[in-house]
Design a protein around this motif. Structure first.
Motif, PDB file in Angstrom:
ATOM      1  N   SER A  20     129.163  22.075  32.173  1.00 34.52           N
ATOM      2  CA  SER A  20     130.464  22.467  33.266  1.00 34.52           C
ATOM      3  C   SER A  20     131.310  23.911  32.494  1.00 34.52           C
ATOM      4  O   SER A  20     131.258  23.331  31.555  1.00 34.52           O
ATOM      5  N   SER A  21     130.895  25.119  33.650  1.00 35.94           N
ATOM      6  CA  SER A  21     131.794  25.523  32.336  1.00 35.94           C
ATOM      7  C   SER A  21     133.239  25.592  32.702  1.00 35.94           C
ATOM      8  O   SER A  21     133.992  25.941  31.350  1.00 35.94           O
ATOM      9  N   ARG A  22     134.359  25.019  33.237  1.00 35.53           N
ATOM     10  CA  ARG A  22     135.427  25.023  33.416  1.00 35.53           C
ATOM     11  C   ARG A  22     136.014  23.760  33.614  1.00 35.53           C
ATOM     12  O   ARG A  22     136.825  22.980  34.057  1.00 35.53           O
ATOM     13  N   PRO A  23     135.862  22.520  32.178  1.00 36.08           N
ATOM     14  CA  PRO A  23     136.343  21.039  33.496  1.00 36.08           C
ATOM     15  C   PRO A  23     137.554  21.032  33.025  1.00 36.08           C
ATOM     16  O   PRO A  23     138.195  20.752  33.578  1.00 36.08           O
ATOM     17  N   PHE A  24     138.558  21.835  32.170  1.00 36.07           N
ATOM     18  CA  PHE A  24     139.783  22.626  31.606  1.00 36.07           C
ATOM     19  C   PHE A  24     140.553  22.612  33.096  1.00 36.07           C
ATOM     20  O   PHE A  24     141.811  22.649  32.827  1.00 36.07           O
ATOM     21  N   MET A  25     140.257  22.872  33.731  1.00 32.63           N
ATOM     22  CA  MET A  25     140.544  23.553  34.860  1.00 32.63           C
ATOM     23  C   MET A  25     141.137  22.462  35.846  1.00 32.63           C
ATOM     24  O   MET A  25     142.049  22.559  36.406  1.00 32.63           O
ATOM     25  N   ALA A  26     140.319  21.398  35.634  1.00 31.95           N
ATOM     26  CA  ALA A  26     140.808  19.854  36.668  1.00 31.95           C
ATOM     27  C   ALA A  26     141.424  19.027  35.751  1.00 31.95           C
ATOM     28  O   ALA A  26     142.069  17.729  36.316  1.00 31.95           O
ATOM     29  N   TYR A  27     142.039  19.743  34.289  1.00 29.63           N
ATOM     30  CA  TYR A  27     143.324  18.754  33.578  1.00 29.63           C
ATOM     31  C   TYR A  27     145.158  18.308  33.872  1.00 29.63           C
ATOM     32  O   TYR A  27     144.787  17.146  34.149  1.00 29.63           O
ATOM     33  N   PRO A  28     145.059  19.043  35.148  1.00 27.68           N
ATOM     34  CA  PRO A  28     145.761  19.027  35.674  1.00 27.68           C
ATOM     35  C   PRO A  28     146.181  17.340  36.712  1.00 27.68           C
ATOM     36  O   PRO A  28     146.587  17.182  36.906  1.00 27.68           O
ATOM     37  N   ILE A  29     145.001  17.161  37.039  1.00 23.42           N
ATOM     38  CA  ILE A  29     144.324  16.240  38.005  1.00 23.42           C
ATOM     39  C   ILE A  29     145.058  14.860  36.602  1.00 23.42           C
ATOM     40  O   ILE A  29     144.325  14.942  36.162  1.00 23.42           O
ATOM     41  N   LYS A  30     144.835  13.663  37.827  1.00 22.98           N
ATOM     42  CA  LYS A  30     145.536  12.351  37.183  1.00 22.98           C
ATOM     43  C   LYS A  30     144.550  12.219  35.994  1.00 22.98           C
ATOM     44  O   LYS A  30     143.265  11.568  36.791  1.00 22.98           O
ATOM     45  N   ASN A  31     144.267  12.237  34.572  1.00 24.64           N
ATOM     46  CA  ASN A  31     143.306  11.001  33.885  1.00 24.64           C
ATOM     47  C   ASN A  31     141.832  11.953  33.662  1.00 24.64           C
ATOM     48  O   ASN A  31     141.098  11.591  33.387  1.00 24.64           O
ATOM     49  N   ALA A  32     141.724  13.242  34.235  1.00 25.93           N
ATOM     50  CA  ALA A  32     140.712  14.357  34.473  1.00 25.93           C
ATOM     51  C   ALA A  32     140.618  14.579  32.435  1.00 25.93           C
ATOM     52  O   ALA A  32     139.195  14.110  32.544  1.00 25.93           O
ATOM     53  N   ALA A  33     141.742  14.864  32.337  1.00 30.35           N
ATOM     54  CA  ALA A  33     141.634  15.190  30.679  1.00 30.35           C
ATOM     55  C   ALA A  33     140.983  13.458  29.614  1.00 30.35           C
ATOM     56  O   ALA A  33     139.188  14.105  28.697  1.00 30.35           O
ATOM     57  N   LYS A  34     141.570  13.173  29.787  1.00 29.24           N
ATOM     58  CA  LYS A  34     141.127  11.201  29.641  1.00 29.24           C
ATOM     59  C   LYS A  34     139.588  11.750  30.378  1.00 29.24           C
ATOM     60  O   LYS A  34     138.802  11.059  28.901  1.00 29.24           O
ATOM     61  N   ILE A  35     139.163  11.050  30.746  1.00 34.63           N
ATOM     62  CA  ILE A  35     137.345  11.483  31.726  1.00 34.63           C
ATOM     63  C   ILE A  35     136.814  12.503  31.013  1.00 34.63           C
ATOM     64  O   ILE A  35     135.798  12.256  30.542  1.00 34.63           O
ATOM     65  N   HIS A  36     136.924  13.796  30.756  1.00 37.89           N
ATOM     66  CA  HIS A  36     136.433  14.838  29.859  1.00 37.89           C
ATOM     67  C   HIS A  36     136.120  14.120  28.539  1.00 37.89           C
ATOM     68  O   HIS A  36     134.819  14.563  27.988  1.00 37.89           O
ATOM     69  N   ARG A  37     136.977  14.115  27.656  1.00 39.19           N
ATOM     70  CA  ARG A  37     136.905  13.592  26.833  1.00 39.19           C
ATOM     71  C   ARG A  37     136.727  12.045  26.544  1.00 39.19           C
ATOM     72  O   ARG A  37     135.484  11.558  25.602  1.00 39.19           O
TER      73      ARG A  37
END
Length: 530
Positions: free
Chosen positions: A126-143
């Protein structure tokens, strides 16, 4: 995003070199059918909306998919969303979907957006996972710290989609215009995703690799009656002479060209525009080199005569700048640059101030002579980057008496060295991902994965975070302007230039937009005058 500029420069140079005397174009009759033709110098890597990276492929994805919202020029428009509501605390966005279908007639459902965002965070490429980081828990899910079930996006039913955010994110609607947030029909097997199934104004008809791509009007698009074009034909070629001949024979409607040494015969057809590229030098502050010293960073900034640097480049497509945020981004009522003008360093430099800061740096570092300071400037190994680096080296050495070694490496190596913080100075740049100053400023917070320069400032972090918790737009913009000032007063980078591009355009082509964020062109409502 630097590679976008390299691809574009390639075709600009080719067309520029071949553009001598040219015949007058004889445009074809586009009335029946209406076909837009333009050229690409690079084969797209993919058209998967969650995996597109460079602007040329994102441009195509933008036209064959559609998210909840859509931008056209500086306008924010509804896409698949028919309306939305935002909670008073700015944390909950509820979207109500219109009746819309994919190109095969299958209805677009709220669940398809949930599935697409899950793909953003879980697919390895996925090229832009960080774009979803404003969504709750998105950064933690990506990590991989939380399961996908904890994601703050939910389909209440087929027509209602709800987002819960980590913090108020005033540019969230702008994010939703990007191809990355386009829906994908929910699948149990990710390998079964069919990227030819479009929900946008066009659909993929043919892809002849390294030769051409053909898009066709999507008859099942919800607004198909207002889409004038019947087809879009994209030629993939690096043959500048061939492409120029095609334009003047009426076989191409849009062709990138050089901004320098433009033949007079081009005048009726040439259009200039800012492409969003903003170039600067990153200065590594992780303590492993002298650039952790603020006085030395400021000495470098004041020593550079940016106007002389641009003159030495001999290119009309760059404009000297001594600020960081692209000034043409929208502010509250005008552009950000108009509302918050800033010249952090004199464009002609200030040799006396540079010397004063250098002397303070020498004392801080316990050095006797300026020649004791030896720095390395990392650049990509293309002609343009090496030319820029050598001019910068000559200027800084002349004014300060220090030594700078230009270290030229392949593009991917350059990116790898930046990401691993393995550099001292690095010639870099950024193209905005969305239409808000935060797209630049978020790169420099202490916890940003893009903070390759290891910049750390509690004042900056607090200012940026406070800005993005503001519900009042004017207060937020003022705080973002303050954050930019803090960054530059710390000398965290050396601003250099913003870039302009040019294209040849069929005079009969109307409502064709150039854009400087994520996509190069917007031709949803393009048409041909009679």
């Amino acid at each position: 995003m630097k590679k976008v500029k390299i691809y574009f420069l390639l075709i600009c140079l080719m067309v520029g070199f071949t553009a001598c005397s040219t015949p007058q174009p004889s445009p074809k009759n586009h009335t029946h059918p209406k076909i837009l033709r333009y050229a690409l110098a690079q084969e797209p890597n993919t058209l998967d909306p969650q995996k597109v990276d460079a602007s040329p492929e994102a441009t195509i994805a933008y036209h064959i998919y559609e998210g909840l919202m859509r931008s056209y020029g500086d306008q924010l428009l509804y896409g698949i969303a028919n309306s939305y509501e935002i909670s008073t605390d700015g944390l909950v966005y509820t979207f109500y979907l219109r009746d819309a279908c994919y190109s095969d007639g299958t209805p677009v459902r709220a669940q398809d957006f949930v599935y697409a965002i899950q793909r953003m965070l879980t697919e390895e490429d996925s090229s832009r996972p960080f774009m979803a980081y404003p969504i709750k828990n998105a950064a933690k899910i990506h990590r991989k710290e939380l399961s996908i079930d904890a994601l703050g996006v939910q389909a209440t039913n087929d027509k209602i989609l709800k987002f819960v955010l980590e913090n108020p994110t005033p540019y969230f609607l702008q994010l939703l215009t990007l191809p990355t947030f386009s829906p994908i029909p929910a699948q149990s097997d990710p390998a079964m995703v069919d990227i030819t199934l479009s929900n946008g104004p066009f659909m993929l008809k043919e892809w002849n690799h390294n030769d051409s791509i053909v898009l066709e009007k999507n008859p099942n698009y919800w607004d198909a009656d207002n889409i004038p074009l019947d087809q879009v034909s994209i030629i993939i070629s690096t043959n500048g002479t061939k492409l120029l001949d095609m334009f003047f024979n009426g076989e191409l409607d849009v062709l990138p060209t050089s901004t320098t040494n433009v033949p007079e015969s081009f005048s009726p057809y040439i259009q200039y525009y800012y492409n969003g590229a903003n170039d600067f030098i990153r200065l590594n502050m992780d303590g492993s080199c002298p650039l952790s010293n603020k006085n030395l960073r400021l000495a470098l900034n004041y020593a550079l005569d940016r106007n002389a640097y641009v003159d030495a480049l001999g290119s009309e497509d760059v404009t000297a700048i001594s600020r960081y945020v692209l000034p043409i981004l929208p502010g509250t009522h005008k552009t950000f640059g108009e509302e918050y003008p800033l010249e952090a360093f004199p464009l002609n430099g200030d040799a006396q101030k540079a010397t004063d800061y250098l002397n303070a740096a020498l004392q801080d570092l316990g050095l006797k002579e300026a020649s004791d300071i030896r720095l390395e400037l990392l650049v990509s190994d293309d002609y343009w980057a090496r030319t820029e680096a050598n001019i910068i080296k000559e200027q800084l050495e002349s004014v300060l008496g220090i030594y700078i070694n230009v270290f030229s490496v392949p593009y991917q190596t350059h990116m790898d060295l930046e990401e691993t913080h393995n550099f001292q100075m690095s010639l870099s740049g950024w193209i905005p991902e969305y239409a808000d100053p935060a797209t630049y400023l978020e790169l420099w917070t202490s916890d940003s994965s893009y903070n390759y320069a290891s910049y750390k400032s509690e004042e900056y972090d607090e200012c940026f975070q406070t800005a993005n918790s503001q519900m009042d737009a004017q207060s937020r913009m003022s705080l973002l302007a303050q954050a930019e000032t803090i960054l530059l007063e710390d000398g965290a980078l050396i601003p250099l230039q913003i870039r302009q591009s040019a294209l040849l355009k069929n005079p009969k082509l109307t409502n064709f937009q150039t854009y400087y964020i994520n996509t190069e062109y917007q031709y949803i409502y393009a048409d041909f005058s009679t």
